[in-house]
Write a protein that holds these residues in place. Sequence first.
Motif, mmCIF file in Angstrom:
data_model
loop_
_atom_site.group_PDB
_atom_site.id
_atom_site.type_symbol
_atom_site.label_atom_id
_atom_site.label_comp_id
_atom_site.label_asym_id
_atom_site.label_seq_id
_atom_site.Cartn_x
_atom_site.Cartn_y
_atom_site.Cartn_z
ATOM 1 N N PHE A 1 0.842 -1.199 0.000
ATOM 2 C CA PHE A 1 0.000 0.000 0.000
ATOM 3 C C PHE A 1 0.880 1.254 0.000
ATOM 4 C CE2 PHE A 1 -2.099 3.246 2.761
ATOM 5 C CZ PHE A 1 -3.101 3.626 1.885
ATOM 6 N N ILE A 2 1.909 1.261 0.842
ATOM 7 C CA ILE A 2 2.766 2.454 0.968
ATOM 8 C C ILE A 2 3.492 2.737 -0.353
ATOM 9 C CG2 ILE A 2 4.855 3.351 2.102
ATOM 10 C CD1 ILE A 2 3.868 1.833 4.652
ATOM 11 N N TYR A 3 4.059 1.690 -0.968
ATOM 12 C CA TYR A 3 4.767 1.932 -2.231
ATOM 13 C C TYR A 3 3.786 2.374 -3.325
ATOM 14 C CZ TYR A 3 9.259 0.045 -0.621
ATOM 15 O OH TYR A 3 10.447 -0.150 0.030
ATOM 16 N N THR A 4 2.583 1.800 -3.337
ATOM 17 C CA THR A 4 1.631 2.155 -4.396
ATOM 18 C C THR A 4 1.109 3.575 -4.201
ATOM 19 O OG1 THR A 4 1.002 -0.161 -4.600
ATOM 20 C CG2 THR A 4 -0.465 1.443 -5.618
ATOM 21 N N ILE A 5 0.794 3.936 -2.962
ATOM 22 C CA ILE A 5 0.277 5.293 -2.733
ATOM 23 C C ILE A 5 1.389 6.316 -3.001
ATOM 24 C CG2 ILE A 5 0.670 5.603 -0.230
ATOM 25 C CD1 ILE A 5 -2.301 6.611 -0.157
ATOM 26 N N SER A 6 2.637 5.905 -2.762
ATOM 27 C CA SER A 6 3.764 6.782 -3.060
ATOM 28 C C SER A 6 3.908 6.980 -4.568
ATOM 29 C CB SER A 6 5.043 6.166 -2.485
ATOM 30 O OG SER A 6 6.133 6.999 -2.766
ATOM 31 N N LEU A 7 3.855 5.865 -5.298
ATOM 32 C CA LEU A 7 3.949 5.907 -6.760
ATOM 33 C C LEU A 7 2.874 6.816 -7.352
ATOM 34 C CD1 LEU A 7 4.908 4.603 -9.506
ATOM 35 C CD2 LEU A 7 3.174 2.850 -9.097
ATOM 36 N N MET A 8 1.650 6.681 -6.804
ATOM 37 C CA MET A 8 0.504 7.366 -7.423
ATOM 38 C C MET A 8 0.166 8.689 -6.751
ATOM 39 S SD MET A 8 -1.879 4.233 -8.585
ATOM 40 C CE MET A 8 -2.825 5.275 -9.684
ATOM 41 N N HIS A 9 0.861 9.017 -5.635
ATOM 42 C CA HIS A 9 0.642 10.331 -5.034
ATOM 43 C C HIS A 9 1.926 10.954 -4.482
ATOM 44 C CE1 HIS A 9 -0.370 13.297 -1.946
ATOM 45 N NE2 HIS A 9 -1.251 13.688 -2.839
ATOM 46 N N CYS A 10 2.447 10.429 -3.368
ATOM 47 C CA CYS A 10 3.504 11.141 -2.625
ATOM 48 C C CYS A 10 4.728 11.443 -3.484
ATOM 49 C CB CYS A 10 3.942 10.329 -1.413
ATOM 50 S SG CYS A 10 2.592 9.610 -0.480
ATOM 51 N N MET A 11 5.228 10.431 -4.199
ATOM 52 C CA MET A 11 6.417 10.645 -5.031
ATOM 53 C C MET A 11 6.104 11.579 -6.195
ATOM 54 S SD MET A 11 8.334 7.917 -7.459
ATOM 55 C CE MET A 11 7.010 8.051 -8.674
ATOM 56 N N THR A 12 4.950 11.339 -6.822
ATOM 57 C CA THR A 12 4.654 12.082 -8.048
ATOM 58 C C THR A 12 4.325 13.551 -7.766
ATOM 59 O OG1 THR A 12 3.531 11.917 -10.179
ATOM 60 C CG2 THR A 12 2.174 11.484 -8.263
ATOM 61 N N VAL A 13 3.660 13.858 -6.619
ATOM 62 C CA VAL A 13 3.365 15.276 -6.343
ATOM 63 C C VAL A 13 4.655 16.048 -6.066
ATOM 64 C CG1 VAL A 13 0.984 14.949 -5.545
ATOM 65 C CG2 VAL A 13 2.833 14.934 -3.865
ATOM 66 N N SER A 14 5.635 15.375 -5.487
ATOM 67 C CA SER A 14 6.935 16.013 -5.272
ATOM 68 C C SER A 14 7.606 16.282 -6.620
ATOM 69 C CB SER A 14 7.818 15.110 -4.395
ATOM 70 O OG SER A 14 9.146 15.573 -4.364
ATOM 71 N N LEU A 15 7.602 15.289 -7.499
ATOM 72 C CA LEU A 15 8.204 15.463 -8.828
ATOM 73 C C LEU A 15 7.489 16.570 -9.601
ATOM 74 C CD1 LEU A 15 8.780 11.712 -9.765
ATOM 75 C CD2 LEU A 15 10.529 13.381 -9.142
ATOM 76 N N ALA A 16 6.167 16.678 -9.410
ATOM 77 C CA ALA A 16 5.392 17.711 -10.128
ATOM 78 C C ALA A 16 5.786 19.120 -9.693
ATOM 79 C CB ALA A 16 3.889 17.498 -9.905
ATOM 80 N N GLN A 17 6.327 19.255 -8.460
ATOM 81 C CA GLN A 17 6.800 20.578 -7.989
ATOM 82 C C GLN A 17 8.282 20.776 -8.318
ATOM 83 O OE1 GLN A 17 5.453 22.118 -4.016
ATOM 84 N NE2 GLN A 17 4.531 20.108 -3.751
ATOM 85 N N GLY A 18 8.816 19.939 -9.217
ATOM 86 C CA GLY A 18 10.246 20.031 -9.548
ATOM 87 C C GLY A 18 11.127 19.431 -8.477
#
Length: 357
Positions: free
Chosen positions: A297-314
């Motif tokens: 769950f943690i890796y999937t929610i990271s892939l689809m939210h936590c990691m990607t929102v950080s990448l979206a802010q550069g």
Amino acid sequence: MCLAHSKVIDGFAAQNELPAFAAGLIDTLNKGAVAMALSIGHRTGLFDAMRSAEAKSPADWARETGLNERYVTEWLGAMATAGIVSIDEAGRYALPAEHARFLGVDAPDGTMSGMMQWIGVLAPVETQIVDCFRKGGGVPYSAYSRFHDVMEEEGKLTFDADATLGLVPDLVAKLEAGIDVLDVGCGRGRALRILAERFPNSRFTGYDLSAEAIATARDKASGLGNIRFVVLDCMKMDDEDAFDLVFTFDAIHDQPHPAVLLRNIRRALRSDGVYIGQDIWAHTDTADNLQHPLAPFIYTISLMHCMTVSLAQGGIGLGAAWGEEKAREMLAEAGFGKVEMHRLEHDIQNAYYVCRT
Ligand SMILES: C[S@@+](CC[C@H](N)C(=O)[O-])C[C@H]1O[C@@H](n2cnc3c(N)ncnc32)[C@H](O)[C@@H]1O
């Protein structure tokens, strides 16, 4: 929709012959689908209505909840076949008390059905995430329509004021006397509001990038004179020696540059201040997380939210499973000389880092 694999559509006998791995995939498919149905039961109020443990027909449950009978009937089919509700010979459905404890907005032992809402929050961005695999970049916070609703609800499971304040001796006495408190990435400010109500002599500040979350936070705290909420990109936070107590609740790992934020927090703290950082508990190396009960769950929610929102802010896309080892390293680099890590009994998901300079 059908599962066009002969072993699967041949019925139970063929399914029983499936290799364990394939049978496990069927189980995953069922459970993924049921997570959505659990979320719907949560949002429609069906679980709260069924807490009486009475057995009723779909028509009666629909009447009682004011919901559409055809939808309620189909949902009960999903719930009964998943073993969430029982069905008797008369076709009446009931929610057993031992299940009702964890289901519904008012679940007495914590709402697990509330957590199921994450699947519906993530599902709409799947295509954007697939595109990111090809092109890089990230999906911004604004793409997640119910993010702050569900995050606020998750806080009901994870934030326990007594347990959190109990991590630091004398903290309650200091809050009673009056200190300056900051919550960085406060979202809708639920935790800060609970503390501001309880400690009227202390002064509370919440920062968040989301104007929408801050507007809701201000609304909900409108009767309180000792709390303020500010829309701020915390990468640019420049407070110095301004706070005695700083919190982050699940708000480091999805920042664009978590190391910058940790340094900003360190600078904002007074010399005898304390920083309590609640964040996802895991190990840093994936191989060490194989027994972690929430790791997929943690890796999937990271892939689809936590990691990607950080990448979206550069940002660097640190990810939710940054882990205790990395957290300790980064806290030390930010200037926190004393760091204790605690786990709290009520919270299966998070670590609590108590940090001093
Ligand atoms: C996972 S949520 C946690 C929210 C809240 N602390 C809670 O527990 O409900 C992370 C929060 O960090 C905020 N955030 C993300 N990047 C930020 C930034 N650069 N500056 C300030 N806040 C940011 C998001 O808007 C979001 O509310």
